[in-house]
Design a protein around this motif. Structure first.
Motif, mmCIF file in Angstrom:
data_model
loop_
_atom_site.group_PDB
_atom_site.id
_atom_site.type_symbol
_atom_site.label_atom_id
_atom_site.label_comp_id
_atom_site.label_asym_id
_atom_site.label_seq_id
_atom_site.Cartn_x
_atom_site.Cartn_y
_atom_site.Cartn_z
ATOM 1 N N LEU A 267 0.817 -1.204 0.000
ATOM 2 C CA LEU A 267 0.000 0.000 0.000
ATOM 3 C C LEU A 267 0.859 1.265 0.000
ATOM 4 N N LEU A 268 1.857 1.325 0.869
ATOM 5 C CA LEU A 268 2.707 2.517 0.958
ATOM 6 C C LEU A 268 3.482 2.762 -0.332
ATOM 7 N N VAL A 269 4.101 1.707 -0.862
ATOM 8 C CA VAL A 269 4.889 1.865 -2.092
ATOM 9 C C VAL A 269 4.000 2.259 -3.257
ATOM 10 N N ASN A 270 2.842 1.611 -3.378
ATOM 11 C CA ASN A 270 1.980 1.914 -4.516
ATOM 12 C C ASN A 270 1.317 3.283 -4.400
ATOM 13 N N LEU A 271 1.074 3.748 -3.183
ATOM 14 C CA LEU A 271 0.610 5.134 -3.041
ATOM 15 C C LEU A 271 1.694 6.111 -3.511
ATOM 16 N N GLY A 272 2.954 5.820 -3.173
ATOM 17 C CA GLY A 272 4.056 6.659 -3.650
ATOM 18 C C GLY A 272 4.185 6.625 -5.164
ATOM 19 N N LEU A 273 4.066 5.443 -5.742
ATOM 20 C CA LEU A 273 4.138 5.339 -7.208
ATOM 21 C C LEU A 273 2.958 6.044 -7.874
ATOM 22 N N LEU A 274 1.797 5.955 -7.268
ATOM 23 C CA LEU A 274 0.620 6.637 -7.803
ATOM 24 C C LEU A 274 0.825 8.147 -7.780
ATOM 25 N N ALA A 275 1.361 8.656 -6.673
ATOM 26 C CA ALA A 275 1.632 10.090 -6.575
ATOM 27 C C ALA A 275 2.660 10.519 -7.619
ATOM 28 N N LEU A 276 3.697 9.701 -7.798
ATOM 29 C CA LEU A 276 4.721 10.024 -8.790
ATOM 30 C C LEU A 276 4.154 10.017 -10.207
ATOM 31 N N SER A 277 3.348 9.021 -10.527
ATOM 32 C CA SER A 277 2.784 8.969 -11.884
ATOM 33 C C SER A 277 1.777 10.092 -12.095
ATOM 34 N N TRP A 278 1.035 10.461 -11.046
ATOM 35 C CA TRP A 278 0.096 11.569 -11.154
ATOM 36 C C TRP A 278 0.855 12.884 -11.379
ATOM 37 N N TYR A 279 1.962 13.053 -10.651
ATOM 38 C CA TYR A 279 2.783 14.252 -10.801
ATOM 39 C C TYR A 279 3.345 14.360 -12.225
ATOM 40 N N GLN A 280 3.674 13.204 -12.816
ATOM 41 C CA GLN A 280 4.204 13.191 -14.174
ATOM 42 C C GLN A 280 3.115 13.333 -15.231
ATOM 43 N N GLY A 281 1.863 13.249 -14.806
ATOM 44 C CA GLY A 281 0.758 13.367 -15.759
ATOM 45 C C GLY A 281 0.532 12.097 -16.548
ATOM 46 N N ARG A 282 1.007 10.987 -16.037
ATOM 47 C CA ARG A 282 0.840 9.706 -16.721
ATOM 48 C C ARG A 282 0.171 8.727 -15.763
ATOM 49 N N HIS A 283 -0.208 7.584 -16.275
ATOM 50 C CA HIS A 283 -0.926 6.605 -15.454
ATOM 51 C C HIS A 283 -0.246 5.238 -15.508
ATOM 52 N N TRP A 284 1.044 5.233 -15.328
ATOM 53 C CA TRP A 284 1.796 3.982 -15.409
ATOM 54 C C TRP A 284 1.791 3.207 -14.099
ATOM 55 N N ALA A 285 1.397 3.817 -13.001
ATOM 56 C CA ALA A 285 1.473 3.165 -11.690
ATOM 57 C C ALA A 285 0.529 1.979 -11.569
ATOM 58 N N VAL A 286 -0.438 1.892 -12.444
ATOM 59 C CA VAL A 286 -1.384 0.775 -12.376
ATOM 60 C C VAL A 286 -0.673 -0.552 -12.675
ATOM 61 N N PHE A 287 0.350 -0.548 -13.500
ATOM 62 C CA PHE A 287 1.020 -1.794 -13.895
ATOM 63 C C PHE A 287 1.785 -2.451 -12.745
ATOM 64 N N PRO A 288 2.632 -1.727 -12.009
ATOM 65 C CA PRO A 288 3.255 -2.384 -10.860
ATOM 66 C C PRO A 288 2.231 -2.761 -9.783
ATOM 67 N N ALA A 289 1.175 -1.961 -9.629
ATOM 68 C CA ALA A 289 0.153 -2.280 -8.625
ATOM 69 C C ALA A 289 -0.556 -3.583 -8.979
ATOM 70 N N LEU A 290 -0.858 -3.788 -10.243
ATOM 71 C CA LEU A 290 -1.531 -5.028 -10.655
ATOM 72 C C LEU A 290 -0.613 -6.239 -10.510
ATOM 73 N N GLY A 291 0.631 -6.103 -10.939
ATOM 74 C CA GLY A 291 1.569 -7.222 -10.836
ATOM 75 C C GLY A 291 1.844 -7.609 -9.397
ATOM 76 N N TRP A 292 2.160 -6.634 -8.596
ATOM 77 C CA TRP A 292 2.442 -6.884 -7.185
ATOM 78 C C TRP A 292 1.167 -7.318 -6.459
ATOM 79 N N GLY A 293 0.024 -6.755 -6.882
ATOM 80 C CA GLY A 293 -1.255 -7.131 -6.283
ATOM 81 C C GLY A 293 -1.561 -8.603 -6.486
ATOM 82 N N LEU A 294 -1.202 -9.146 -7.644
ATOM 83 C CA LEU A 294 -1.384 -10.574 -7.891
ATOM 84 C C LEU A 294 -0.532 -11.383 -6.914
ATOM 85 N N GLY A 295 0.703 -10.966 -6.719
ATOM 86 C CA GLY A 295 1.573 -11.645 -5.750
ATOM 87 C C GLY A 295 1.022 -11.567 -4.340
#
Length: 99
Positions: A35-63
């Motif tokens: 949760l903490l890491v993916n919130l950070g990645l979400l904030a970073l991708s939002w700051y960049q104006g892109r939506h790439w954070a969903v991919f690590p969240a889905l992969g790690w979420g499966l694990g």
């Protein structure tokens, strides 16, 4: 030799309980870090104006989901494990009836 799930000695029950608690605490730790890491990645991708954070969240979420399945459903003594053991025992008894 009895398995920990079927042994009724206090020492065996204590070992099983400690093992299950450690596994559950490990999953909760994993979920918190996820949760903490993916919130950070979400904030970073939002700051960049892109939506790439969903991919690590889905992969790690499966694990994380598979880890949860192993901890909460497949551990010795859990309802899922006991249900599967009972089904397998019934199948084997049907194939090899006693005398």
């Amino acid at each position: 030799m009895p398995t920990p799930a079927t042994s009724h000695s206090p020492a065996a029950l204590d070992r099983l309980a400690r093992r299950r608690v450690r596994a559950k605490l490990g999953w909760w730790s994993h979920a918190t870090i996820y949760l903490l890491v993916n919130l950070g990645l979400l904030a970073l991708s939002w700051y960049q104006g892109r939506h790439w954070a969903v991919f690590p969240a889905l992969g790690w979420g499966l694990g994380l989901a598979l880890h949860g399945l192993a901890v909460f459903w497949m551990q010795p003594g859990s309802t899922g494990m006991e249900r599967l053991v009972a089904l397998e025992r019934a199948r084997l008894q049907a194939q090899h009836p006693q005398g």
